[in-house]
Design a protein around this motif. Sequence first.
Motif, PDB file in Angstrom:
ATOM      1  N   LYS A   1       0.788  -1.270   0.116  1.00  0.00           N
ATOM      2  CA  LYS A   1       0.044  -0.203   0.108  1.00  0.00           C
ATOM      3  C   LYS A   1       0.737   1.260   0.125  1.00  0.00           C
ATOM      4  O   LYS A   1       0.331   2.517  -0.175  1.00  0.00           O
ATOM      5  N   PHE A   2       2.060   1.407   0.227  1.00  0.00           N
ATOM      6  CA  PHE A   2       2.945   2.318   0.170  1.00  0.00           C
ATOM      7  C   PHE A   2       3.853   2.631  -0.956  1.00  0.00           C
ATOM      8  O   PHE A   2       4.621   3.563  -1.046  1.00  0.00           O
ATOM      9  N   TYR A   3       3.534   1.695  -1.925  1.00  0.00           N
ATOM     10  CA  TYR A   3       4.325   2.071  -3.182  1.00  0.00           C
ATOM     11  C   TYR A   3       3.409   1.287  -4.502  1.00  0.00           C
ATOM     12  O   TYR A   3       2.539   0.375  -4.158  1.00  0.00           O
ATOM     13  N   ASN A   4       3.870   1.954  -5.685  1.00  0.00           N
ATOM     14  CA  ASN A   4       2.935   1.408  -6.857  1.00  0.00           C
ATOM     15  C   ASN A   4       4.089   0.498  -7.620  1.00  0.00           C
ATOM     16  O   ASN A   4       5.211   1.010  -7.651  1.00  0.00           O
ATOM     17  N   GLN A   5       3.672  -0.600  -7.832  1.00  0.00           N
ATOM     18  CA  GLN A   5       4.658  -1.469  -8.622  1.00  0.00           C
ATOM     19  C   GLN A   5       4.542  -0.937 -10.316  1.00  0.00           C
ATOM     20  O   GLN A   5       3.627  -0.776 -10.836  1.00  0.00           O
ATOM     21  N   ASN A   6       5.943  -0.964 -10.558  1.00  0.00           N
ATOM     22  CA  ASN A   6       6.058  -0.287 -12.030  1.00  0.00           C
ATOM     23  C   ASN A   6       6.772  -1.485 -12.794  1.00  0.00           C
ATOM     24  O   ASN A   6       7.801  -1.600 -12.732  1.00  0.00           O
ATOM     25  N   GLY A   7       5.904  -2.400 -13.558  1.00  0.00           N
ATOM     26  CA  GLY A   7       6.481  -3.726 -13.898  1.00  0.00           C
ATOM     27  C   GLY A   7       6.778  -4.619 -12.911  1.00  0.00           C
ATOM     28  O   GLY A   7       6.218  -4.645 -11.675  1.00  0.00           O
ATOM     29  N   LYS A   8       7.583  -5.670 -13.159  1.00  0.00           N
ATOM     30  CA  LYS A   8       7.571  -6.862 -12.283  1.00  0.00           C
ATOM     31  C   LYS A   8       8.850  -6.576 -11.077  1.00  0.00           C
ATOM     32  O   LYS A   8       8.757  -7.022 -10.114  1.00  0.00           O
ATOM     33  N   ASN A   9       9.540  -5.756 -11.665  1.00  0.00           N
ATOM     34  CA  ASN A   9      10.821  -5.675 -10.636  1.00  0.00           C
ATOM     35  C   ASN A   9      11.159  -4.078  -9.871  1.00  0.00           C
ATOM     36  O   ASN A   9      12.052  -4.128  -9.078  1.00  0.00           O
ATOM     37  N   VAL A  10      10.534  -3.320 -10.419  1.00  0.00           N
ATOM     38  CA  VAL A  10      10.403  -2.060  -9.918  1.00  0.00           C
ATOM     39  C   VAL A  10       9.184  -1.334  -9.166  1.00  0.00           C
ATOM     40  O   VAL A  10       7.979  -1.369  -9.572  1.00  0.00           O
TER      41      VAL A  10
END
Length: 571
Positions: free
Chosen positions: A23-32
């Motif tokens: 909930k504290f970050y947005n996943q941008n692709g699989k690895n970041v």
Amino acid sequence: MKILIEGEYYPTEKLTSVFDDPKFYNQNGKNVGQIISVGYYHSFEKKELVYMLPKVFMKDNQQTVFGISKDDLFNFENFESFKHNEDYRWIRQLLVYFYNSLTEYKRRIKDTSIIESSLAFELNTNLGDLEYSYLDLLLSFANFFKKNKNAILYKYIEYKSNQVKKPKWDKTIRKSLPLLSSKNIPIYFEIKNKKKTINTEEELLTYFFSILNHFNKEHLLHLKIDLNFTLIKGEKFEKLQRNGLSKLRRIKYRYFSDTLKRMYILCELYFSKTDTSSSKKKKEEFISVKNYNIVFEDMIDKLFSDKLDENKEVDNISLDDLKYNNDGKVIDHIFNYDSLIDTSDIFYIGDSKYYKSGNEADKLSKYKQFTYAKNVIQFNIDLLNNNDVYKENIRYRDEITEGYNLTPNFFIYGYIEDIRNFDEHNLEYKTEIPVKSFHFENRLFDRDTLFVHQYKVNFLYVLKSYSNFGENKIKEFRIRTKAEFRNQFISFFDDCSKSGFKIYEKEMSKEDAEKIMTNNFRLLNGKCFYTTDQKFLIAKHEENKKFEGDSGNDRLVELIKRELFTDKKLK
């Protein structure tokens, strides 16, 4: 302990190692993943303390203001400069101020009406109003130890002294190793007694110092724990964390001194966090904000703004409604102070800008600021039209000349230049050339002529002041900075090369002022103002000929000479 920065990208592997959910970050692709919150987080399962700092701590795309990259900052305790050099203790002080600012914002949302209720949804927390966080306990243990060293030492000496009563010397000599003095006299530190007594205080002191030692090692507090109590460490301490609450409650009624009672309460609070005997225990705790610009605006507002008069309304709209919009966004910092041109008061209208260091407001933000200023002007004019004023000495329009008082506007940015400087505000120009808005460029006293100055302030000073300064210290800051703002605005208008205007004045009666205006209204419209101290001001634009033509400019110059106007310096 891990430190992340808002808006920055980190490998997903690192993020999942410290957070229990995304909930504290947005996943941008699989690895970041990109950090989308600012705040504090603690996972009891992962045993990780995490800070998500505001983006103002980024110097550029890679380097932080700490002089290391964001990736090195993530593992800053493994970074040699921070781990071993005591000069870097300030980073822990910074984190304390940062955490305190979050709890202060949480308190102000609940306890005051400074913010619309919709703003409460910007703050995300699972901590109750009277609940201690893991970091609260860490700080409480450290502060209690520092403040009560002598009292604890006395208890320790008293315990050791009691052991000396009725010593059993043959057993002491046989089982203890003495220290030889300079005169070869043996000194025994552990005395064996004939009568065995249980020290009821030692068990509590052991728990307290075991917890303190754990905090000290885990978070590099650099506390010198030089007492000789047996400390519980390693796997035994982990077991104590799980069942310490039940052990502690068995000895609850042994303690009568205030110091020992407070030590017991601290240990009880700690074990209530770590004890796993209850299935209802939290696995994580956090205080976070997704739109930190709102927190920054409140920090600036607490420093700069006075309490507004909510009783003054026009068509059921108060100045407070103009300050806090229906969408919950705090846009303005408003305070009334000395006018730039006479002895009346005027509102100073500001907007705080939360950007990375070096960035500036875009065109939309500038247009919005002009709208905010015009709304405040119109509010006061409407009061005037209703034969009322917001405050007795506030004066926006002069009835004789129909000129408008100069309205000071400003943007204020947070920046970090010296990461160790928490005590100086360093309020200064970000750019010396202000943003301008006008309908007629050569009319200084027209209601549509506005200037927005841009300032920057030490973010660390603001951070510290938000939760640490009392009302008197904030009041002292306001007095100084209001005077600085006014002086800098005046210096701008006194310099024709910067403002584009040269101001002339002449002292005269109201009758004479009315006569000049009646005979020269078209020539002087928007270019003059009659002050409360009976001075007639004329502002001549340096390129007036371009707007008025040769004839109009010549007539204005002739009027100034004929009526014996002199150069005016506002300062």
